[in-house]
Design a protein around this motif. Structure first.
Motif, PDB file in Angstrom:
ATOM      1  N   ILE A 109     -22.615 -22.865   8.513  1.00 34.54           N
ATOM      2  CA  ILE A 109     -23.603 -23.941   8.519  1.00 34.54           C
ATOM      3  C   ILE A 109     -24.948 -23.495   9.092  1.00 34.54           C
ATOM      4  CG2 ILE A 109     -21.775 -25.650   8.776  1.00 34.54           C
ATOM      5  CD1 ILE A 109     -22.633 -25.991  11.695  1.00 34.54           C
ATOM      6  N   ALA A 110     -25.046 -22.228   9.513  1.00 35.02           N
ATOM      7  CA  ALA A 110     -26.289 -21.746  10.127  1.00 35.02           C
ATOM      8  C   ALA A 110     -27.462 -21.862   9.150  1.00 35.02           C
ATOM      9  CB  ALA A 110     -26.124 -20.302  10.589  1.00 35.02           C
ATOM     10  N   GLY A 111     -27.257 -21.416   7.917  1.00 38.22           N
ATOM     11  CA  GLY A 111     -28.321 -21.493   6.927  1.00 38.22           C
ATOM     12  C   GLY A 111     -28.691 -22.922   6.587  1.00 38.22           C
ATOM     13  N   VAL A 112     -27.673 -23.771   6.454  1.00 29.24           N
ATOM     14  CA  VAL A 112     -27.917 -25.183   6.146  1.00 29.24           C
ATOM     15  C   VAL A 112     -28.700 -25.852   7.268  1.00 29.24           C
ATOM     16  CG1 VAL A 112     -26.818 -27.401   5.663  1.00 29.24           C
ATOM     17  CG2 VAL A 112     -25.830 -25.300   4.745  1.00 29.24           C
ATOM     18  N   ALA A 113     -28.339 -25.534   8.513  1.00 28.36           N
ATOM     19  CA  ALA A 113     -29.039 -26.122   9.658  1.00 28.36           C
ATOM     20  C   ALA A 113     -30.497 -25.694   9.689  1.00 28.36           C
ATOM     21  CB  ALA A 113     -28.343 -25.720  10.955  1.00 28.36           C
ATOM     22  N   GLU A 151     -36.221 -29.770  18.100  1.00 28.80           N
ATOM     23  CA  GLU A 151     -34.994 -29.530  18.865  1.00 28.80           C
ATOM     24  C   GLU A 151     -33.888 -28.999  17.954  1.00 28.80           C
ATOM     25  OE1 GLU A 151     -34.895 -29.664  22.120  1.00 28.80           O
ATOM     26  OE2 GLU A 151     -36.998 -30.263  22.090  1.00 28.80           O
ATOM     27  N   LEU A 152     -33.809 -29.547  16.747  1.00 29.52           N
ATOM     28  CA  LEU A 152     -32.839 -29.033  15.773  1.00 29.52           C
ATOM     29  C   LEU A 152     -33.203 -27.618  15.356  1.00 29.52           C
ATOM     30  CD1 LEU A 152     -30.438 -29.354  13.860  1.00 29.52           C
ATOM     31  CD2 LEU A 152     -31.989 -30.432  12.210  1.00 29.52           C
ATOM     32  N   ALA A 153     -34.501 -27.332  15.253  1.00 34.33           N
ATOM     33  CA  ALA A 153     -34.944 -25.991  14.873  1.00 34.33           C
ATOM     34  C   ALA A 153     -34.499 -24.953  15.905  1.00 34.33           C
ATOM     35  CB  ALA A 153     -36.463 -25.964  14.713  1.00 34.33           C
ATOM     36  N   LYS A 154     -34.548 -25.298  17.174  1.00 32.65           N
ATOM     37  CA  LYS A 154     -34.095 -24.371  18.214  1.00 32.65           C
ATOM     38  C   LYS A 154     -32.630 -24.007  18.016  1.00 32.65           C
ATOM     39  CE  LYS A 154     -37.274 -26.391  21.599  1.00 32.65           C
ATOM     40  NZ  LYS A 154     -37.371 -27.215  22.836  1.00 32.65           N
ATOM     41  N   LEU A 155     -31.808 -25.019  17.790  1.00 37.62           N
ATOM     42  CA  LEU A 155     -30.380 -24.778  17.588  1.00 37.62           C
ATOM     43  C   LEU A 155     -30.136 -23.988  16.310  1.00 37.62           C
ATOM     44  CD1 LEU A 155     -27.436 -25.266  18.397  1.00 37.62           C
ATOM     45  CD2 LEU A 155     -27.548 -27.468  17.216  1.00 37.62           C
ATOM     46  N   ALA A 156     -30.858 -24.323  15.239  1.00 39.33           N
ATOM     47  CA  ALA A 156     -30.665 -23.646  13.957  1.00 39.33           C
ATOM     48  C   ALA A 156     -31.019 -22.164  14.055  1.00 39.33           C
ATOM     49  CB  ALA A 156     -31.504 -24.326  12.882  1.00 39.33           C
ATOM     50  N   VAL A 157     -32.090 -21.848  14.766  1.00 38.30           N
ATOM     51  CA  VAL A 157     -32.495 -20.454  14.932  1.00 38.30           C
ATOM     52  C   VAL A 157     -31.434 -19.675  15.700  1.00 38.30           C
ATOM     53  CG1 VAL A 157     -34.157 -18.960  16.112  1.00 38.30           C
ATOM     54  CG2 VAL A 157     -34.963 -20.853  14.716  1.00 38.30           C
ATOM     55  N   VAL A 158     -30.883 -20.285  16.732  1.00 41.79           N
ATOM     56  CA  VAL A 158     -29.819 -19.629  17.508  1.00 41.79           C
ATOM     57  C   VAL A 158     -28.608 -19.358  16.626  1.00 41.79           C
ATOM     58  CG1 VAL A 158     -28.163 -19.940  19.387  1.00 41.79           C
ATOM     59  CG2 VAL A 158     -30.553 -20.553  19.730  1.00 41.79           C
TER      60      VAL A 158
END
Length: 239
Positions: A109-113, A151-158
């Motif tokens: 789900i990393a790419g989707v996020a 905030e979602l972008a931070k998690l998605a990048v991680v």
């Protein structure tokens, strides 16, 4: 009564490496069981300890900064402290739930996020959709609740970079996926966040990227050169 107290304080004597005797209490036994229990549950003690420390310091800072205003505005100096404690409880439930997820699912789900975060960060910039406050568009209002896509972008990048780092593990250098691609891809949400503008969140994402690739073995010299290359952009935003 005396017998029960004596039983609760049961202790044994053991020798330390220096040859001195030491009392081993039930507390020591419990502490010795904590580490294996955390390891068996898949919990990292360093991560948990850092989280607890950051949350504790955050609560102290929040209370010291807001108590006077809260007392005047709401008649309760602990108004914001109580509110933040409730959100910490919600976050704790989320932490426990996330810890149970399979790492392979997170990779998928990393790419989707990341795509979702990019779309939401772009929507924030659209007049009439993104909420304008203080001269910046940083929020989306959904169902009466505000939400920051950054905030979602931070998690998605991680998640994205962690997936790439996991794919590199155990492979010969020639077969490892490049770190350059995910780092460049992560600049897309960073650019959108800078356009809001939100320099703080953009710097946080860049710092996360730097720490993760440095931990993965990237030389400090390369990171320093990248920081120097990006310096004019952030200087332009600051002035």
């Amino acid at each position: 009564m005396t017998g029960s107290l004596a039983k609760g304080r049961t202790a044994s004597r053991e020798l330390t490496p220096l040859g001195r005797s030491r009392t081993t209490t039930q507390t020591d036994v419990k502490r010795a069981r904590v580490a294996p229990a955390l390891a068996a549950a898949g919990w990292d003690r360093v991560t948990i300890g850092a989280t607890v420390a950051l949350v504790s310091v955050g609560l102290v800072v929040l209370y010291s900064a807001s108590s006077v205003f809260a007392a005047r505005a709401y008649g309760d100096a602990e108004h914001f402290l109580a509110l933040q404690t409730c959100w910490i409880a919600v976050g704790l439930v989320g932490l426990v739930a996330a810890a149970q997820l399979d790492g392979r699912l997170l990779r998928r789900i990393a790419g989707v996020a990341l795509v979702a975060s990019v779309v939401l960060c772009a929507l924030v910039l659209v007049p009439g959709i993104g909420h304008l406050a203080g001269g910046a568009r940083r929020w989306l209002v959904i169902g009466g609740m505000s939400f920051q896509p950054s905030e979602l972008a931070k998690l998605a990048v991680v998640l994205l970079l962690a997936a790439v780092l996991a794919a590199r593990e155990g492979r010969p250098p020639a077969e490892r996926p490049s770190l350059l691609v995910p780092v460049l891809v992560a600049q897309v949400p960073v650019a959108l966040i800078l356009a809001e503008p939100d320099l703080g969140s953009a710097l946080v994402i860049e710092l996360i990227l730097a720490v993760m690739v440095f931990a993965a073995g990237l030389r400090l010299r390369v990171l320093a050169l990248a920081a120097l290359a990006a310096l004019p952009v952030f200087y332009h935003l600051l002035v």
